[in-house]
Design an enzyme around this catalytic site. Structure first.
Site, PDB file in Angstrom:
ATOM      1  N   GLU A  50      34.660  63.714  38.139  1.00 31.17           N
ATOM      2  CA  GLU A  50      35.015  64.273  39.445  1.00 31.17           C
ATOM      3  C   GLU A  50      33.736  64.360  40.257  1.00 31.17           C
ATOM      4  O   GLU A  50      32.745  64.926  39.795  1.00 31.17           O
ATOM      5  CB  GLU A  50      35.601  65.684  39.309  1.00 31.17           C
ATOM      6  CG  GLU A  50      37.072  65.750  39.049  1.00 31.17           C
ATOM      7  CD  GLU A  50      37.562  67.191  39.013  1.00 31.17           C
ATOM      8  OE1 GLU A  50      36.886  68.072  39.577  1.00 31.17           O
ATOM      9  OE2 GLU A  50      38.611  67.434  38.408  1.00 31.17           O
ATOM     10  N   ASP A  61      35.526  77.088  46.473  1.00 30.55           N
ATOM     11  CA  ASP A  61      34.393  76.983  45.563  1.00 30.55           C
ATOM     12  C   ASP A  61      33.596  78.273  45.473  1.00 30.55           C
ATOM     13  O   ASP A  61      33.393  78.974  46.467  1.00 30.55           O
ATOM     14  CB  ASP A  61      33.471  75.839  45.996  1.00 30.55           C
ATOM     15  CG  ASP A  61      34.148  74.490  45.869  1.00 30.55           C
ATOM     16  OD1 ASP A  61      34.864  74.297  44.872  1.00 30.55           O
ATOM     17  OD2 ASP A  61      33.973  73.635  46.752  1.00 30.55           O
TER      18      ASP A  61
END
Length: 277
Positions: A50, A61
């Protein structure tokens, strides 16, 4: 036509083990080091890569990945350069699946059609775009699938039986189950709940289920691998990379080895789950 992601999960199923999916931010701490890290991840045992697309407002995040994105942006990383980096990686590795993960805004600015054409051209296999819900599938999901890319969606502990069919409807490649509520790198999964959640999802789909968020050690990776088709690790790798940088956030000779060592330990943890089964 099967993608590299589809083929990789078929290989893992035949081998009787879970896969290791690793996340790093494109361009962290700089483009050339980032490219080296991708190859190091594969050497260390990553099955799927990824690659984060740096963005100024990464709402899902945690601090580690936010900081990685800022380092990458400061170093001049862009979506165009991210795609170029994938092309450079593909010049030496034609088999490891690559997923671009991030947010819709940079793709929208780039232009959806132009982005998908370039992504396919350079060898991207799938996308995870966390801020596009199923109700917006016509924006990117359906065009991506028409272009031959997997579109991977996230399910969470709050995704109930009413919502899950919509999440699964146009998902391909695998489903990414977020094992905790909140942002990346926050907390530790409740492993008993992960097992039941994965079983519940698998009652509705034949897609592989990868589990991430909160996986930081070889032991936690091993535990998750007992219940999932793949284990996703991001913040722990990004943190290890950060710790190997100099005081100005620049690469040092220790960067590659530090990341490679951690990922080798994680890969061994994942593989040991199959040996113990």
């Amino acid at each position: 036509m099967p993608t590299r992601i589809d083929r990789r999960f078929e290989e893992l199923a035949k081998a009787g083990r879970a896969g290791l999916v690793t996340f790093v931010m494109a361009g962290d701490p700089d483009l050339s080091t980032s490219l080296e890290i991708l190859h190091a991840l594969v050497r260390a045992g990553a099955d799927v890569l990824e690659v984060g697309m740096p963005f100024t407002d990464p709402m899902a995040d945690g601090p580690a990945i936010q900081a990685a994105g800022l380092r990458a942006l400061k170093a001049g990383m862009t979506l165009r350069k991210t795609l170029d980096m994938v092309a450079a990686f593909r010049a030496k590795d034609a088999t490891t699946p690559i997923i671009l993960m991030g947010y819709y805004n940079p793709i929208y600015i780039f232009g959806v059609e132009a982005f998908l054409n370039r992504a396919k051209e350079v060898g991207v296999d799938g996308l995870i775009v966390v801020d596009l819900p199923p109700e917006e599938d016509e924006e990117l999901c359906l065009p991506a699938r028409a272009a031959g890319l997997n579109f991977i969606r996230l399910a969470t502990p709050t995704t109930d039986a009413v919502r899950l069919p919509a999440v699964l409807a146009n998902t391909s490649g695998f489903l990414y189950y977020v094992s905790i509520t909140g942002i990346t790198g926050a907390g530790v999964p409740d492993y008993s709940k992960v097992a039941s959640a994965v079983a519940g999802i698998k009652a509705h789909t034949n897609l592989p289920v990868a589990v991430g968020f909160g996986v930081k050690t070889a032991e936690s990776a091993r535990t998750i691998a007992c219940h999932a088709d793949a284990v996703v690790v991001g913040s722990a790798i990004v943190d290890a990379l950060r710790a190997s940088l100099d005081g100005e956030g620049r690469a040092t000779p220790a960067c590659i080895g530090t990341v490679e060592k951690l990922v080798a330990e994680l890969a061994e943890g994942v593989r040991s789950a199959a040996a113990a089964a």
